[in-house]
Scaffold this active site. Structure first.
Site, PDB file in Angstrom:
ATOM      1  N   TYR A  49      36.788  48.670  52.842  1.00  0.00           N
ATOM      2  CA  TYR A  49      35.335  48.726  53.043  1.00  0.00           C
ATOM      3  C   TYR A  49      34.562  48.488  51.743  1.00  0.00           C
ATOM      4  CZ  TYR A  49      36.549  51.067  57.490  1.00  0.00           C
ATOM      5  OH  TYR A  49      37.070  51.383  58.713  1.00  0.00           O
ATOM      6  N   HIS A 107      45.987  50.878  57.548  1.00  0.00           N
ATOM      7  CA  HIS A 107      44.772  50.374  58.215  1.00  0.00           C
ATOM      8  C   HIS A 107      45.108  49.450  59.380  1.00  0.00           C
ATOM      9  CE1 HIS A 107      40.281  49.381  57.265  1.00  0.00           C
ATOM     10  NE2 HIS A 107      40.509  49.416  58.562  1.00  0.00           N
TER      11      HIS A 107
END
Ligand code: NAP
Length: 275
Positions: A49, A107
């Site tokens: 992110y 992830h």
């Protein structure tokens, strides 16, 4: 405002958290500080992110003891083996300015993923106290089964897309059997489902908002968390209010009956979801 706590052997996760993607920099820091001020105690970030530094700055600035905050980060799929995974996570901790995270996730799986190697490293990181709990994200049911069958690391959580327009029955069954939490990402369907007549009808009747109803439907499931992203305090407060909404069995059944085939997050590197 009382947010339920979901407990596994290794973690106690508030069922409602703040998603932070795609916020970055000062905007992200302000959003996390605002959320902590409103009572959020669960923050979701990830290496990819590009906002771990901002989340770390918010945690440092906030007037909330670290021990009260549940912090998740995730390591990107370009680190498919134990050594690269550990190196990536150590950088995450530095950016977060944290000695540990509460939950560390893979992830996304990639074709190069050496699952036993990463699970072994996760178990070591947990043993060392750098990650209090570990888990996976975006694993289809077959891969979750494999990860559990290895019995290398005790997985506490799987994070997947789940909302009123996309069900995860197979994942919920597997995670439930394993005593894991399922965290629902994109729980508001990026806002799209909030126009749905079934959801708006229930919201009107309960004097709630569509977002609160959509989130309450998720929170009514056992061992299910949700991490809506909202930048400003009004929607953050509104979403936190979902913890106070009690849906009737009929309301839950009406949302259950909506089509569950709308996937919003499906990048080119996504796995075969049916696997
Ligand atoms: N593991 C993964 O691969 C993965 C993938 C995707 C997402 N995630 C995590 O899940 C989090 C949430 O998912 P998401 O951001 O994709 O989608 P989401 O939370 O379903 O939707 C976010 C969108 O809904 C809006 N919104 C928030 N509260 C609202 C409300 N009460 N009423 C109307 N609109 C509202 C937000 O706008 P404003 O912010 O402008 O208010 C934003 O545009 C992410 O931030 C990230 O932390 C994880």
């Amino acid at each position: 405002m009382s947010v339920p706590i979901l407990t596994t052997k290794h973690m106690a996760m508030p069922a409602l958290g703040l998603g932070t993607w795609p916020m970055k920099g000062a905007e992200c820091q302000a959003a996390v500080e605002s959320a902590l001020g409103l009572g959020y105690r669960h923050i979701d970030t990830a290496e990819m992110y590009g906002n771990e530094d901002a989340v770390g700055a918010a945690l440092a600035a906030a007037d909330v003891p670290r021990g009260e905050i549940f912090l998740t980060t995730k390591i990107w799929w370009d680190k498919p083996d134990g050594p690269s995974f550990r190196a990536g996570f150590e950088q995450s901790l530095q950016r977060l300015r944290q000695p540990y995270v509460n939950l560390l996730l893979i992830h996304w799986p990639s074709p190069q993923l050496d699952l036993p190697s990463v699970l072994t490293e996760m178990a070591r990181l947990q043993e060392a106290g750098l990650a209090r709990a570990v888990g996976v994200s975006n694993f289809p049911p077959g891969l979750l089964k494999q990860a559990l069958a290895h019995k290398i690391a005790e997985l506490s959580c799987i994070q997947v897309e789940q909302h009123a327009m996309l069900g995860q029955d197979r994942i919920l069954a597997l995670a439930g059997e394993a005593g894991m939490v399922t965290t629902s990402y994109t729980p508001l369907g990026k806002g799209e489902m909030l126009e749905d007549e079934v959801i708006t009808g229930i919201a009107d009747r309960l004097d709630a908002t569509p977002a609160q109803v959509a989130l309450a439907w998720l929170l009514a499931k056992p061992m299910v968390a949700a991490i809506p992203k909202a930048q400003g305090p009004e929607r953050q407060r509104e979403n936190l209010g979902a913890a106070e909404i009690q849906l009737s069995e009929a309301d839950i059944a009406a949302i259950d009956a909506l089509p569950k085939n709308r996937r919003f997050v499906n990048p080119s590197f996504a796995p075969d979801w049916a696997a």
